[in-house]
Scaffold this motif. Structure first.
Motif: not given
Length: 614
Positions: A150, A159, A162-163, A166, A184-185, A187-189, A191, A207
Motif C-alpha cells: 500500500t 481499495t 483489496a478488491k 479478494n 484497514w487493508f 482486515d479487508a483481505v 482471514t 484479520g
C-alpha cells in the motif's frame, strides 16, 4: 486444501541478533495471511525465507511441486532501461494481454495515468512502485507475497487492490501473504494473522481486528495464569523454606509439586558460559593479598584498619564484601587497586590484570556532560562485541535500556539512574577484567537495578562488589566476605551469617561501634527478619492445640494425596477422550476445575497449619 509452502524448524541469525529460532509454519491453498509485528522483528525476513529469496541458517523451506511464487519486495527491482509497458506485460503482444480481463483490470487500477512508453528511469518513486506491483499482479501465481504493497497508493488505489486480491482466486485456491502497516487493508483481505515476535511466529484467526481482540484476551489470560503461578510459587517456596532437615518427612507429592513448579525457571546466571561482554584476557594470577596489615598514623596515634588479611582473588571470582561504614572495606579495595600500600605483608598482581572501579561519584561523566549519549559511547569504539557478535554503539545502548530519545540526550540531562547505568557501561566498554563496584545501587530504581543485575550476570571477568544492598549481593555474587574488627572473614552462610556475627559481636556491631549510630547494628537488632526469627523460638500453640493441628495437618495431606490422584486420572481420561465430544469434555473440564478448587483450599489450609506448627 493442498499444502503449498512449508517452513520447518527455521533458524536465522544475523551478527547482532537471532531473528528466528525453531519456527515451523505453513501456507495452504485458500490462505490469506497478514503478518504483523514490531519493526525489526523479522516480518519481511519471514516472507523472504518462505519465498525462497534467502536461505535459513537452519531448518528448511519446502514448496509443493509446480507451485509458482511471486513477491513484491520493498526494494526497487525494476530494470530502469525498460519501458513501463515492457515492465508490466513483457514481450506479450498487445492483442494478447488486452484480451485478458485480469491484466486490463491491473493496468486500469494501478498504472492508467503512467505513459506506457516512458522509460522506468524517468518515473517517480511512487510510480515505479505501482509499476512493480502491476508487473507482479499481471502474471499468474499460486502464491503471492506482498511487502508493504500500500506504500505510495492513495485511498482509491488501496481499495482497488483489496478488491482485486479478494476476487483474484476462488475461495479455496491461491494464497496471499502480506506485510503492511495499513490495518484497514489487513482486515479487508486477510482471514489469518501471523504475529512475529521474540524469534517466533504466532498464528491468530481472522484479520487485524480479530487479532487485536485475541491478543488482548491472550494477554489477559496470561496475566491470570502468571498471577496464579506467582501464588503457587509463594506457597511452594514458603513450604520449602520450612527447612531441609524436615523435608524428608514431608509428603512426596508436595516435593514433586514444588520441583515441577520451579523446573522451568532458568538459573539467574550461567556459570559455565559467562562470555557475552568482551574483556581483556585474564591470566591465572589476579591479585594475591597475603598476611597484609594496614595501619595509619594520626593525631591520636596508630590506627590499625586491617590485620593479617589473606585474600587470593581467582579469575572469574564474584565476591560480595560486607561491613559497616569505617570497617575498612575501602582500604581493602585500595589494596586490590594499588591505591593503598600494605604496612606489612605482600600484595601481588597478575601481569594481565586490568582493574576498573565504579565509584559512588559520577566524576567519569563530568568531561562529557554536554555530549549526547550515543556520541559518548561511539567516541570509544565504532563497534563492540557481546555474545561473540558485533554491535554498534546505538544497538548496545538500546539493548541496555536506553530509548531512541535518550540516545540524543546530553549526558547532563539524564536522570541520576541513567547516568549511573551510562557510567557502568563506559567502564565495561574499556574491557577491564577485574571490576570493582562500590555501592552500585545508588540512584537506581528497581527496574534499573534489574537491568544492571542482568548485565552483571553476563559479565565474564572477576567481580568484587561492596554494598549494603542484600538482594544485589546475593543476586550477582557467588560468595560473600565481611570486614569485621579488622579481619577479613569468609561467610559460608552469606548475608544471614554476617547478621548473626554482627548481632553477637562483643561491641554490638561488626565494626566495634555501638548504639543506633551503627546502621547495621540497628537493622540487625530491630529488623523484621530477626524479630521473626526470635518469635519463632516461642511456642505459638499450647500442647493440646499443637496435637490437634498436627492431626488436622495429616488429614489434609491424605486428602490432598487422594485429590491429586483423582486429578491425574481425570487428565488421562481427558487426553483419551474424543476431541469432537465437546459436551463430554466440558463436563470433564468442569470436574477438573472443581477438583482444583478443592486442592487450592486444602493447600492454603495446609500452609497455615504448617506455619502454626513451626
Amino acid at each position: 486444501m493442498a499444502h503449498l509452502i512449508g517452513g520447518e524448524n527455521l533458524h536465522l541469525e544475523y551478527p547482532t541478533k537471532t531473528v528466528f529460532d525453531a519456527v515451523s509454519i505453513g501456507i495452504d491453498q485458500g490462505d490469506r495471511i497478514g503478518i504483523v509485528g514490531r519493526n525489526g522483528d523479522g516480518k519481511s525476513t519471514l516472507m523472504r525465507l518462505l519465498a525462497g529469496r534467502i536461505d535459513p541458517d537452519g531448518g528448511r523451506v519446502t514448496v509443493r511441486s509446480g507451485t509458482t511464487v511471486g513477491m513484491l519486495d520493498q526494494a526497487d527491482t525494476l530494470d530502469p532501461n525498460q519501458t513501463v509497458g515492457h515492465a508490466v506485460v513483457g514481450d506479450v503482444p498487445d492483442h494478447v494481454w488486452a484480451s485478458n480481463a485480469k491484466v486490463r483490470d491491473v493496468i486500469s487500477g494501478l498504472v492508467s495515468d503512467v505513459d506506457w512508453d516512458t522509460d522506468v528511469s524517468e518515473l517517480s518513486g511512487g510510480q515505479r512502485r505501482r509499476v512493480a506491483l502491476a508487473s507482479l499482479l499481471a502474471q499468474d501465481w499460486d502464491v503471492i507475497f506482498l511487502d508493504e504493497p500500500t506504500n505510495h497508493l492513495d485511498v482509491d488505489g488501496i481499495t482497488w487492490l483489496a478488491k482485486h486480491l479478494n476476487n483474484r482466486w476462488s475461495k479455496n485456491s491461491g494464497a496471499l501473504v502480506v506485510v503492511t502497516h495499513d490495518r484497514w487493508f489487513l482486515d479487508a483481505v486477510c482471514t489469518d494473522t501471523w504475529e512475529v515476535h521474540a524469534r517466533m511466529v504466532e498464528p491468530f484467526e481472522g484479520g487485524y481486528a480479530a487479532y487485536v481482540l485475541q491478543r488482548v484476551e491472550r494477554d489477559r489470560q496470561n496475566a491470570v495464569v502468571e498471577q496464579k503461578r506467582q501464588n503457587l510459587m509463594r506457597k511452594e517456596l514458603a513450604w520449602l523454606r520450612r527447612g531441609a532437615p524436615a523435608r524428608t518427612s514431608k509428603p512426596k507429592f508436595r516435593i514433586d509439586a514444588a520441583n515441577q513448579l520451579i523446573s522451568d525457571v532458568p538459573p539467574p546466571r550461567d556459570s559455565v558460559s559467562l562470555s557475552r561482554m568482551a574483556v581483556s584476557r585474564l591470566g591465572k594470577d589476579v591479585v594475591d593479598i597475603e598476611d597484609v596489615s594496614v595501619s595509619f598514623e594520626g593525631a591520636n596515634g596508630t590506627t590499625n584498619v586491617l590485620k593479617d588479611v589473606t585474600w587470593l582473588i581467582a579469575p572469574g571470582e564474584r565476591t560480595g564484601i560486607l561491613g559497616v561504614n569505617g570497617a575498612g572495606k575501602s582500604t581493602l579495595l585500595g589494596l586490590v587497586t594499588g591505591a593503598v600500600s600494605p604496612t606489612t605483608g605482600r600484595v601481588k598482581r597478575g601481569k594481565t590484570v586490568k582493574i576498573s572501579t565504579l565509584t559512588q561519584q559520577l566524576a567519569e561523566l563530568d568531561d562529557v556532560a554536554n555530549d549526547r549519549v550515543s556520541d559518548v559511547v561511539a567516541s570509544k569504539k565504532t563497534s563492540y562485541v557481546t555474545e561473540g557478535k558485533e554491535m554498534s554503539p546505538t544497538q548496545l545502548l538500546e539493548r541496555l535500556g536506553f530509548t531512541s530519545a535518550q540516545l540524543k540526550t546530553p549526558v547532563k540531562d539524564l536522570s541520576g539512574g541513567q547516568k549511573r547505568r551510562l557510567q557502568l557501561l563506559m567502564i565495561l566498554l574499556d574491557e577491564p577484567n577485574v571490576l570493582i563496584l562500590d555501592e552500585p545501587s545508588n540512584d537506581l530504581d528497581t527496574d534499573m537495578l534489574a537491568a544492571m543485575e542482568d548485565l552483571l550476570d553476563t559479565w565474564p571477568g572477576t567481580l568484587l562488589v561492596v554494598s549494603h544492598d542484600r538482594y544485589l549481593l546475593e543476586r550477582v555474587t557467588d560468595q560473600q566476605y565481611a570486614v569485621i574488627n579488622g579481619q577479613f572473614r569468609h561467610l559460608p552462610g552469606g548475608v544471614e551469617e554476617y547478621l548473626k556475627l554482627s548481632a553477637s559481636s562483643d561491641s554490638g556491631s561488626a565494626a566495634g561501634s555501638a548504639g543506633a549510630s551503627n546502621p547495621m547494628a540497628a537493622s540487625s537488632s530491630g529488623s523484621g527478619a530477626d524479630a521473626a526469627a526470635g518469635s519463632a523460638l516461642e511456642p505459638k500453640l499450647s500442647g493440646s492445640e499443637a496435637r490437634a493441628a498436627q492431626k488436622e495437618l495429616g488429614a489434609v495431606e491424605r486428602k490432598l494425596q487422594k485429590l491429586n490422584k483423582e486429578a491425574e486420572a481425570l487428565d488421562e481420561t481427558m487426553a483419551a477422550a474424543d476431541p469432537s465430544d465437546f459436551e463430554g469434555l466440558g463436563k470433564l473440564s468442569a470436574k477438573k476445575s472443581e477438583l482444583q478448587e478443592q486442592m487450592d483450599e486444602l493447600e492454603m489450609r495446609w500452609l497455615e497449619l504448617g506455619e502454626a506448627l513451626e
